[in-house]
Design a protein around this motif. Structure first.
Motif, PDB file in Angstrom:
ATOM      1  N   ASP A 111     -93.823 -15.872 -79.079  1.00 36.90           N
ATOM      2  CA  ASP A 111     -93.661 -15.556 -80.179  1.00 36.90           C
ATOM      3  C   ASP A 111     -93.801 -17.529 -79.947  1.00 36.90           C
ATOM      4  OD1 ASP A 111     -92.865 -13.308 -81.284  1.00 36.90           O
ATOM      5  OD2 ASP A 111     -90.944 -13.836 -82.185  1.00 36.90           O
ATOM      6  N   PHE A 112     -92.888 -17.999 -78.591  1.00 35.31           N
ATOM      7  CA  PHE A 112     -92.968 -19.235 -78.679  1.00 35.31           C
ATOM      8  C   PHE A 112     -94.782 -19.995 -78.672  1.00 35.31           C
ATOM      9  CE2 PHE A 112     -88.362 -20.611 -77.959  1.00 35.31           C
ATOM     10  CZ  PHE A 112     -88.874 -22.067 -78.765  1.00 35.31           C
ATOM     11  N   THR A 113     -95.350 -18.659 -77.809  1.00 35.00           N
ATOM     12  CA  THR A 113     -96.464 -19.000 -76.929  1.00 35.00           C
ATOM     13  C   THR A 113     -97.687 -18.911 -78.565  1.00 35.00           C
ATOM     14  OG1 THR A 113     -96.154 -18.168 -74.969  1.00 35.00           O
ATOM     15  CG2 THR A 113     -98.341 -17.985 -75.479  1.00 35.00           C
ATOM     16  N   ALA A 114     -96.885 -17.960 -79.247  1.00 36.72           N
ATOM     17  CA  ALA A 114     -97.945 -17.825 -80.786  1.00 36.72           C
ATOM     18  C   ALA A 114     -97.946 -18.958 -81.109  1.00 36.72           C
ATOM     19  CB  ALA A 114     -97.627 -16.467 -81.189  1.00 36.72           C
ATOM     20  N   MET A 115     -96.586 -19.645 -81.409  1.00 38.44           N
ATOM     21  CA  MET A 115     -96.952 -20.695 -82.876  1.00 38.44           C
ATOM     22  C   MET A 115     -96.788 -22.071 -82.050  1.00 38.44           C
ATOM     23  SD  MET A 115     -92.977 -22.272 -83.731  1.00 38.44           S
ATOM     24  CE  MET A 115     -93.700 -23.163 -84.915  1.00 38.44           C
ATOM     25  N   ALA A 116     -97.450 -21.988 -80.625  1.00 36.65           N
ATOM     26  CA  ALA A 116     -97.566 -23.671 -79.714  1.00 36.65           C
ATOM     27  C   ALA A 116     -99.543 -23.221 -79.723  1.00 36.65           C
ATOM     28  CB  ALA A 116     -97.347 -22.749 -78.280  1.00 36.65           C
ATOM     29  N   VAL A 117    -100.079 -22.055 -80.075  1.00 33.82           N
ATOM     30  CA  VAL A 117    -100.993 -21.806 -79.923  1.00 33.82           C
ATOM     31  C   VAL A 117    -102.094 -22.162 -81.273  1.00 33.82           C
ATOM     32  CG1 VAL A 117    -103.345 -20.402 -79.825  1.00 33.82           C
ATOM     33  CG2 VAL A 117    -101.609 -19.898 -77.966  1.00 33.82           C
ATOM     34  N   ARG A 118    -101.089 -21.902 -82.073  1.00 35.26           N
ATOM     35  CA  ARG A 118    -101.708 -21.932 -83.919  1.00 35.26           C
ATOM     36  C   ARG A 118    -100.916 -23.412 -84.427  1.00 35.26           C
ATOM     37  NH1 ARG A 118     -98.154 -18.297 -85.772  1.00 35.26           N
ATOM     38  NH2 ARG A 118     -96.189 -19.822 -86.576  1.00 35.26           N
ATOM     39  N   THR A 119     -99.870 -24.033 -83.431  1.00 33.96           N
ATOM     40  CA  THR A 119     -99.922 -24.901 -84.447  1.00 33.96           C
ATOM     41  C   THR A 119    -101.131 -26.272 -83.343  1.00 33.96           C
ATOM     42  OG1 THR A 119     -97.468 -25.232 -84.231  1.00 33.96           O
ATOM     43  CG2 THR A 119     -98.750 -27.447 -83.550  1.00 33.96           C
ATOM     44  N   LEU A 120    -101.328 -26.003 -82.386  1.00 36.84           N
ATOM     45  CA  LEU A 120    -102.418 -26.262 -81.338  1.00 36.84           C
ATOM     46  C   LEU A 120    -103.934 -26.291 -82.458  1.00 36.84           C
ATOM     47  CD1 LEU A 120    -102.398 -26.077 -77.427  1.00 36.84           C
ATOM     48  CD2 LEU A 120    -102.078 -28.458 -78.887  1.00 36.84           C
ATOM     49  N   SER A 121    -103.777 -25.147 -82.656  1.00 37.08           N
ATOM     50  CA  SER A 121    -105.346 -24.999 -83.606  1.00 37.08           C
ATOM     51  C   SER A 121    -105.548 -25.846 -85.025  1.00 37.08           C
ATOM     52  CB  SER A 121    -105.177 -22.945 -83.692  1.00 37.08           C
ATOM     53  OG  SER A 121    -104.502 -22.972 -84.167  1.00 37.08           O
ATOM     54  N   GLN A 122    -104.246 -25.433 -85.292  1.00 38.45           N
ATOM     55  CA  GLN A 122    -103.523 -26.461 -86.818  1.00 38.45           C
ATOM     56  C   GLN A 122    -103.980 -28.062 -86.634  1.00 38.45           C
ATOM     57  OE1 GLN A 122    -100.558 -24.949 -88.296  1.00 38.45           O
ATOM     58  NE2 GLN A 122    -100.159 -23.306 -88.902  1.00 38.45           N
ATOM     59  N   SER A 123    -103.120 -28.100 -85.527  1.00 38.16           N
ATOM     60  CA  SER A 123    -103.623 -29.377 -85.367  1.00 38.16           C
ATOM     61  C   SER A 123    -105.445 -29.991 -85.346  1.00 38.16           C
ATOM     62  CB  SER A 123    -103.059 -30.251 -84.202  1.00 38.16           C
ATOM     63  OG  SER A 123    -103.439 -29.721 -83.296  1.00 38.16           O
ATOM     64  N   PHE A 124    -106.021 -29.026 -84.157  1.00 35.39           N
ATOM     65  CA  PHE A 124    -107.190 -29.578 -84.733  1.00 35.39           C
ATOM     66  C   PHE A 124    -108.067 -29.878 -85.611  1.00 35.39           C
ATOM     67  CE2 PHE A 124    -111.584 -28.323 -83.265  1.00 35.39           C
ATOM     68  CZ  PHE A 124    -111.780 -29.412 -82.429  1.00 35.39           C
ATOM     69  N   MET A 125    -107.961 -28.175 -85.998  1.00 39.06           N
ATOM     70  CA  MET A 125    -108.744 -28.114 -87.626  1.00 39.06           C
ATOM     71  C   MET A 125    -108.266 -29.517 -88.346  1.00 39.06           C
ATOM     72  SD  MET A 125    -107.754 -24.672 -89.992  1.00 39.06           S
ATOM     73  CE  MET A 125    -108.801 -24.156 -88.588  1.00 39.06           C
ATOM     74  N   LEU A 126    -106.375 -29.997 -88.380  1.00 37.03           N
ATOM     75  CA  LEU A 126    -106.218 -31.221 -89.223  1.00 37.03           C
ATOM     76  C   LEU A 126    -107.166 -31.949 -89.167  1.00 37.03           C
ATOM     77  CD1 LEU A 126    -104.852 -32.115 -91.610  1.00 37.03           C
ATOM     78  CD2 LEU A 126    -102.807 -32.759 -89.916  1.00 37.03           C
ATOM     79  N   GLY A 127    -107.104 -32.895 -87.531  1.00 42.85           N
ATOM     80  CA  GLY A 127    -108.085 -33.971 -87.317  1.00 42.85           C
ATOM     81  C   GLY A 127    -109.497 -33.604 -87.392  1.00 42.85           C
ATOM     82  N   VAL A 128    -110.304 -32.886 -87.762  1.00 40.37           N
ATOM     83  CA  VAL A 128    -111.410 -32.765 -88.250  1.00 40.37           C
ATOM     84  C   VAL A 128    -111.621 -33.089 -89.125  1.00 40.37           C
ATOM     85  CG1 VAL A 128    -113.573 -31.216 -88.335  1.00 40.37           C
ATOM     86  CG2 VAL A 128    -112.181 -30.651 -86.631  1.00 40.37           C
ATOM     87  N   GLN A 129    -110.605 -32.147 -90.557  1.00 38.14           N
ATOM     88  CA  GLN A 129    -110.507 -32.541 -91.403  1.00 38.14           C
ATOM     89  C   GLN A 129    -110.635 -34.271 -91.889  1.00 38.14           C
ATOM     90  OE1 GLN A 129    -107.282 -29.700 -92.962  1.00 38.14           O
ATOM     91  NE2 GLN A 129    -109.106 -28.318 -92.905  1.00 38.14           N
ATOM     92  N   LEU A 130    -109.686 -34.590 -91.235  1.00 35.07           N
ATOM     93  CA  LEU A 130    -108.859 -35.900 -92.083  1.00 35.07           C
ATOM     94  C   LEU A 130    -109.789 -36.983 -91.183  1.00 35.07           C
ATOM     95  CD1 LEU A 130    -105.118 -36.379 -89.702  1.00 35.07           C
ATOM     96  CD2 LEU A 130    -105.915 -36.012 -92.705  1.00 35.07           C
TER      97      LEU A 130
END
Length: 256
Positions: free
Chosen positions: A166-185
């Protein structure tokens, strides 16, 4: 120690300190290299004493062997590092946005020392990282960190098995969301750069003898930074809202 605290109380405080101290090592603002280690250790000790009456009932009893004691301490340190890494990894959205804006405004060559990272980066990415940390404290988002520490004992109780998947899945999801948010910003500057480059290419085709680069380069910097400045308020608001949702995740007492 018996006149001041029993062995069970010292064990409970040390176990809380192991998790809280590991979290503070990586939290934005608290875990930076410019924060003195004594300040972080003192804050971790104060928070451990404050959280002990709240989460003390969820802690295991004092093990009978040294190996079991060391195992529990290592487990809590790893849990704290995992939580702190997840909260810190979302800050890379600001770095991604800064790098994209620097690339689109031809300012990628402008490097500066980033106090929040171990390596230099572009000036705009360092500025956005400092802006992100400032917004965390200006909006009292750091209060959610304390709530997350308390909620982590419900989501990842020491008596339960450590759910690494669960920690691994959450870390991957958080990193993908942060990259997507960076592009959106950085989307306003991306749209500007697309239109500006298309217009520059059209002018170069229509007027081959005109030196488009010498006219387009300064305009790209001036207009790109102007668009970036106008969108800075929305950028900060969107980022801190998304970051508060990530910080409040552990407060809700759920993982995965």
């Amino acid at each position: 120690m018996e006149p001041y605290a029993t062995a069970e109380q010292v064990w409970a405080g040390g176990l809380i300190f192991a998790r809280v101290g590991a979290i503070l090592m990586l939290l934005p603002g608290f875990g930076e290299s410019y924060v003195p280690p004594r300040v972080r250790l003192s804050l971790a000790l104060v928070l451990s004493l404050a959280l002990w009456p709240i989460v003390g009932s969820s802690l295991p009893v004092l093990p009978a062997t040294l190996g079991a004691t060391v195992g529990w301490v290592i487990r809590e340190v790893l849990t704290g590092l995992a939580i702190g890494a997840i909260l810190r990894s979302f800050m890379t959205a600001m770095t991604t946005a800064g790098e994209i804006v620097s690339l689109q405004t031809t300012l990628g060559f402008s490097q500066t020392a980033n106090p929040l990272q171990a390596q230099p980066g572009t000036t705009l990415s360092a500025f956005l990282m400092l802006l992100g940390v400032t917004l965390v404290f200006a909006t009292n988002t750091h209060h959610l960190f304390i709530g997350g520490m308390v909620g982590s004992y419900e989501a990842i109780a020491p008596a339960r098995p450590l759910i690494v998947s669960d920690f691994t899945a959450m870390a991957v999801r958080t990193l993908s969301q942060s990259f997507m948010l960076g592009v959106q910003l950085a989307a306003p500057v991306l749209v500007f750069a697309l239109i500006f480059n298309l217009a520059s290419g059209l002018v170069a085709r229509v007027m081959p003898s005109f030196q488009v680069y010498f006219a387009a380069a300064p305009l790209s910097v001036i207009l790109g930074l102007s668009v970036f400045t106008l969108s800075l308020g929305v950028l900060g608001t969107v980022f801190i809202d998304r970051y508060r949702s990530v910080a409040a995740f552990f407060t809700g007492g759920a993982v995965g």
